[in-house]
Design a protein around this motif. Structure first.
Motif, PDB file in Angstrom:
ATOM      1  N   PHE A   1       0.820  -1.215   0.000  1.00 54.54           N
ATOM      2  CA  PHE A   1       0.000   0.000   0.000  1.00 54.54           C
ATOM      3  C   PHE A   1       0.855   1.266   0.000  1.00 54.54           C
ATOM      4  CE2 PHE A   1      -3.194  -2.897   2.221  1.00 54.54           C
ATOM      5  CZ  PHE A   1      -3.868  -3.162   1.031  1.00 54.54           C
ATOM      6  N   ILE A   2       1.971   1.240   0.714  1.00 56.41           N
ATOM      7  CA  ILE A   2       2.832   2.432   0.781  1.00 56.41           C
ATOM      8  C   ILE A   2       3.468   2.722  -0.570  1.00 56.41           C
ATOM      9  CG2 ILE A   2       4.985   3.339   1.746  1.00 56.41           C
ATOM     10  CD1 ILE A   2       4.219   1.904   4.367  1.00 56.41           C
ATOM     11  N   THR A   3       3.980   1.690  -1.245  1.00 58.77           N
ATOM     12  CA  THR A   3       4.591   1.918  -2.557  1.00 58.77           C
ATOM     13  C   THR A   3       3.541   2.323  -3.589  1.00 58.77           C
ATOM     14  OG1 THR A   3       4.516  -0.502  -2.887  1.00 58.77           O
ATOM     15  CG2 THR A   3       6.619   0.468  -2.236  1.00 58.77           C
ATOM     16  N   LEU A   4       2.352   1.762  -3.476  1.00 62.61           N
ATOM     17  CA  LEU A   4       1.275   2.170  -4.384  1.00 62.61           C
ATOM     18  C   LEU A   4       0.862   3.614  -4.120  1.00 62.61           C
ATOM     19  CD1 LEU A   4      -0.760   1.429  -6.588  1.00 62.61           C
ATOM     20  CD2 LEU A   4      -2.292   0.586  -4.792  1.00 62.61           C
ATOM     21  N   TYR A   5       0.770   3.980  -2.840  1.00 62.93           N
ATOM     22  CA  TYR A   5       0.443   5.361  -2.464  1.00 62.93           C
ATOM     23  C   TYR A   5       1.507   6.330  -2.979  1.00 62.93           C
ATOM     24  CZ  TYR A   5      -0.236   9.457   0.512  1.00 62.93           C
ATOM     25  OH  TYR A   5      -0.413  10.743   0.971  1.00 62.93           O
ATOM     26  N   ALA A   6       2.770   5.948  -2.851  1.00 63.49           N
ATOM     27  CA  ALA A   6       3.861   6.798  -3.338  1.00 63.49           C
ATOM     28  C   ALA A   6       3.749   7.012  -4.841  1.00 63.49           C
ATOM     29  CB  ALA A   6       5.210   6.168  -2.992  1.00 63.49           C
ATOM     30  N   LEU A   7       3.395   5.949  -5.561  1.00 62.28           N
ATOM     31  CA  LEU A   7       3.241   6.051  -7.009  1.00 62.28           C
ATOM     32  C   LEU A   7       2.111   7.002  -7.378  1.00 62.28           C
ATOM     33  CD1 LEU A   7       3.666   5.160  -9.965  1.00 62.28           C
ATOM     34  CD2 LEU A   7       2.222   3.169  -9.470  1.00 62.28           C
ATOM     35  N   LEU A   8       0.973   6.863  -6.709  1.00 68.09           N
ATOM     36  CA  LEU A   8      -0.196   7.672  -7.048  1.00 68.09           C
ATOM     37  C   LEU A   8      -0.041   9.123  -6.600  1.00 68.09           C
ATOM     38  CD1 LEU A   8      -3.038   5.126  -6.154  1.00 68.09           C
ATOM     39  CD2 LEU A   8      -2.092   5.657  -8.418  1.00 68.09           C
ATOM     40  N   LYS A   9       0.516   9.328  -5.424  1.00 71.04           N
ATOM     41  CA  LYS A   9       0.611  10.686  -4.881  1.00 71.04           C
ATOM     42  C   LYS A   9       1.664  11.522  -5.607  1.00 71.04           C
ATOM     43  CE  LYS A   9       1.184  13.327  -0.600  1.00 71.04           C
ATOM     44  NZ  LYS A   9      -0.033  14.121  -0.860  1.00 71.04           N
ATOM     45  N   TYR A  10       2.767  10.889  -6.010  1.00 72.24           N
ATOM     46  CA  TYR A  10       3.871  11.640  -6.602  1.00 72.24           C
ATOM     47  C   TYR A  10       4.066  11.313  -8.079  1.00 72.24           C
ATOM     48  CZ  TYR A  10       4.844  12.720  -1.759  1.00 72.24           C
ATOM     49  OH  TYR A  10       4.723  13.150  -0.457  1.00 72.24           O
ATOM     50  N   LYS A  11       2.977  10.916  -8.744  1.00 71.87           N
ATOM     51  CA  LYS A  11       3.098  10.563 -10.155  1.00 71.87           C
ATOM     52  C   LYS A  11       3.495  11.763 -11.014  1.00 71.87           C
ATOM     53  CE  LYS A  11      -1.898  11.097 -10.848  1.00 71.87           C
ATOM     54  NZ  LYS A  11      -3.142  10.406 -11.279  1.00 71.87           N
ATOM     55  N   ASN A  12       3.125  12.978 -10.577  1.00 71.08           N
ATOM     56  CA  ASN A  12       3.506  14.153 -11.359  1.00 71.08           C
ATOM     57  C   ASN A  12       5.006  14.404 -11.306  1.00 71.08           C
ATOM     58  OD1 ASN A  12       0.878  14.701 -12.173  1.00 71.08           O
ATOM     59  ND2 ASN A  12       0.447  15.937 -10.345  1.00 71.08           N
ATOM     60  N   GLU A  13       5.615  14.136 -10.142  1.00 71.28           N
ATOM     61  CA  GLU A  13       7.052  14.341  -9.997  1.00 71.28           C
ATOM     62  C   GLU A  13       7.856  13.372 -10.859  1.00 71.28           C
ATOM     63  OE1 GLU A  13       4.895  14.563  -7.686  1.00 71.28           O
ATOM     64  OE2 GLU A  13       5.369  16.195  -6.301  1.00 71.28           O
ATOM     65  N   ILE A  14       7.279  12.215 -11.155  1.00 70.55           N
ATOM     66  CA  ILE A  14       8.000  11.212 -11.953  1.00 70.55           C
ATOM     67  C   ILE A  14       7.295  10.980 -13.291  1.00 70.55           C
ATOM     68  CG2 ILE A  14       9.033  10.025  -9.998  1.00 70.55           C
ATOM     69  CD1 ILE A  14       6.779   8.009 -10.081  1.00 70.55           C
ATOM     70  N   LYS A  15       6.509  11.955 -13.724  1.00 71.78           N
ATOM     71  CA  LYS A  15       5.719  11.769 -14.944  1.00 71.78           C
ATOM     72  C   LYS A  15       6.583  11.570 -16.188  1.00 71.78           C
ATOM     73  CE  LYS A  15       5.193  16.787 -15.652  1.00 71.78           C
ATOM     74  NZ  LYS A  15       4.220  17.892 -15.757  1.00 71.78           N
ATOM     75  N   ASP A  16       7.791  12.053 -16.149  1.00 67.18           N
ATOM     76  CA  ASP A  16       8.666  11.916 -17.312  1.00 67.18           C
ATOM     77  C   ASP A  16       9.393  10.571 -17.349  1.00 67.18           C
ATOM     78  OD1 ASP A  16       8.005  14.468 -18.185  1.00 67.18           O
ATOM     79  OD2 ASP A  16       9.610  15.395 -17.006  1.00 67.18           O
TER      80      ASP A  16
ATOM     81  N   LEU B   1       6.728  -3.208  -8.044  1.00 67.38           N
ATOM     82  CA  LEU B   1       7.167  -3.442  -6.671  1.00 67.38           C
ATOM     83  C   LEU B   1       5.964  -3.601  -5.750  1.00 67.38           C
ATOM     84  CD1 LEU B   1       9.766  -3.627  -4.976  1.00 67.38           C
ATOM     85  CD2 LEU B   1       9.556  -1.179  -4.539  1.00 67.38           C
ATOM     86  N   SER B   2       4.971  -2.736  -5.922  1.00 61.73           N
ATOM     87  CA  SER B   2       3.754  -2.832  -5.117  1.00 61.73           C
ATOM     88  C   SER B   2       3.033  -4.154  -5.373  1.00 61.73           C
ATOM     89  CB  SER B   2       2.825  -1.657  -5.440  1.00 61.73           C
ATOM     90  OG  SER B   2       1.627  -1.749  -4.699  1.00 61.73           O
ATOM     91  N   PHE B   3       2.952  -4.545  -6.629  1.00 63.45           N
ATOM     92  CA  PHE B   3       2.307  -5.807  -6.989  1.00 63.45           C
ATOM     93  C   PHE B   3       3.062  -6.995  -6.400  1.00 63.45           C
ATOM     94  CE2 PHE B   3       1.952  -9.390 -10.020  1.00 63.45           C
ATOM     95  CZ  PHE B   3       0.591  -9.635  -9.914  1.00 63.45           C
ATOM     96  N   THR B   4       4.381  -6.941  -6.433  1.00 57.61           N
ATOM     97  CA  THR B   4       5.196  -8.021  -5.873  1.00 57.61           C
ATOM     98  C   THR B   4       4.957  -8.171  -4.378  1.00 57.61           C
ATOM     99  OG1 THR B   4       6.912  -7.663  -7.546  1.00 57.61           O
ATOM    100  CG2 THR B   4       7.547  -8.877  -5.562  1.00 57.61           C
ATOM    101  N   PHE B   5       4.906  -7.048  -3.659  1.00 56.10           N
ATOM    102  CA  PHE B   5       4.620  -7.108  -2.225  1.00 56.10           C
ATOM    103  C   PHE B   5       3.239  -7.716  -1.975  1.00 56.10           C
ATOM    104  CE2 PHE B   5       7.641  -3.317  -1.580  1.00 56.10           C
ATOM    105  CZ  PHE B   5       8.667  -4.147  -1.179  1.00 56.10           C
TER     106      PHE B   5
END
Length: 349
Positions: free
Chosen positions: A134-149, A160-164
């Motif tokens: 849940f934490i890695t999924l939350y990080a992906l969703l919350k900060y997707k703009n910062e890593i959009k490129d 990684l979230s799926f693997t966990f």
């Protein structure tokens, strides 16, 4: 002359590395071909002369491999980078480990009872893995703009979230016992007759999980310490954990008993000790040096106690539940650290 010395030094390091690897491979090949020993040989620890000689070779080979990586380097280590969570994480894990060793040594019935099927230790392991998911999924969703490129970063965080998630569901057998689901016919042939995948090849999957966890949680952070370019790469510094994670992850490497005879398991234990010793040598903070020395003593003492007091185990594989608990806990802390770093804008281009 200086260039020739450098070339000669590099050649020596390569030779030591290759010779050390060759020793490990030769031992495994010899045992397999002449003694018929399986690679993943489980059971009571074997302290025969043959196994002792093998262990000595493994010790020096492991030292040789790491020496070839560290030689001629002068890195400076700072474990705690002004984040209170790092201190708390290391302190709690070391405290848990001390409590575990205390229970094992002086209250074996408690040690064994809380690690049984669906017990406290197994449930905690699953919760930590679900939390990591849940934490890695939350990080992906919350900060997707910062890593959009970076599509690779987003895909990797999602993977990684799926693997966990898969790891957590396997830990609880996909909630079969909770929901009282009858074992499907396709799963009746696995070791525990449960609705999970890893018990179709329990020994192999367990070993791959433990070795892979060592690589991800201990060896990779060690590489990050040795090679500064990792911290300068926006992608690598997300997924290659910071060195303090290696200190936490090394605890699980000492939780061996029935799998001690396996060369790779011995190498994860010895490798974790060598890495912590290197950390202590290059530590820039005196208090952190003391912390690392304490961790080294704790890990070594833990492993010795487990090997010498096997009669304290109710089940031969009891210790693996604790090993998986500390691996899951370290993954959880790693996931939190990824989130904290992203919150600080650490991964912005």
């Amino acid at each position: 002359m200086e260039t020739k010395n450098l070339i000669k030094g590099d050649n020596i390091k390569v030779a030591v590395f290759l010779f050390s690897c060759l020793c490990i491979i030769s031992i495994m090949a010899f045992e397999k071909l002449f003694w018929g020993s399986p690679i993943f040989y489980e059971g009571w620890p074997n302290f025969s002369i043959r196994r002792t000689v093998r262990l000595i070779i493994v010790v020096f080979s492991t030292i040789g491999i790491f020496w070839s990586l560290v030689s001629d380097r002068s890195p400076k280590l700072v474990l705690i980078e002004n984040i209170g969570a790092e201190r708390i994480s290391i302190g709690l894990v070391l405290l848990f480990s001390v409590i575990t060793i205390f229970l094992f040594s002086f209250h074996p019935p408690i040690f064994n009872s809380i690690s049984k099927e669906d017990g406290l230790i197994e449930q905690a392991s699953a919760l930590f893995l679900f939390g990591s998911c849940f934490i890695t999924l939350y990080a992906l969703l919350k900060y997707k703009n910062e890593i959009k490129d970076s599509m690779l970063t987003r895909v990797s965080l999602g993977f990684l979230s799926f693997t966990f998630f898969i790891m957590a569901m396997e830990e609880v057998s996909w909630f079969q016992r909770v929901l009282e689901i009858e074992t499907p016919k396709g799963f009746e042939s696995n070791v525990q007759n449960e609705m999970n995948l890893h018990n179709f090849a329990t020994s192999t999957v367990e070993n791959l999980y433990y070795i892979g966890s060592f690589v991800f949680l201990v060896l990779f952070p060690f590489f990050r310490f040795l090679f500064p370019f990792i911290s300068d790469n926006n992608y690598l510094k997300i997924f290659i954990a910071r060195p303090f994670i290696a200190v936490i992850g090394s605890i699980a490497c000492a939780y061996n008993f029935d799998m001690w005879n396996i060369i790779f398991i011995q190498m994860t234990f010895l490798g974790s000790l060598v890495i912590l010793i290197v950390f202590a040598i290059f530590s820039s903070v005196k208090n952190e040096t003391y912390l690392l020395l304490f961790t080294i003593v704790l890990i070594a003492t833990s492993q010795v106690l487990f090997l010498l007091k096997g009669e304290n185990f109710d089940r031969l594989w009891e210790i693996t539940e604790y090993k998986e608990f500390y691996i899951s806990l370290t993954f959880f802390i790693y996931s939190i650290d990824v989130l904290f770093q992203m919150r600080r804008g650490y991964f912005q281009n």
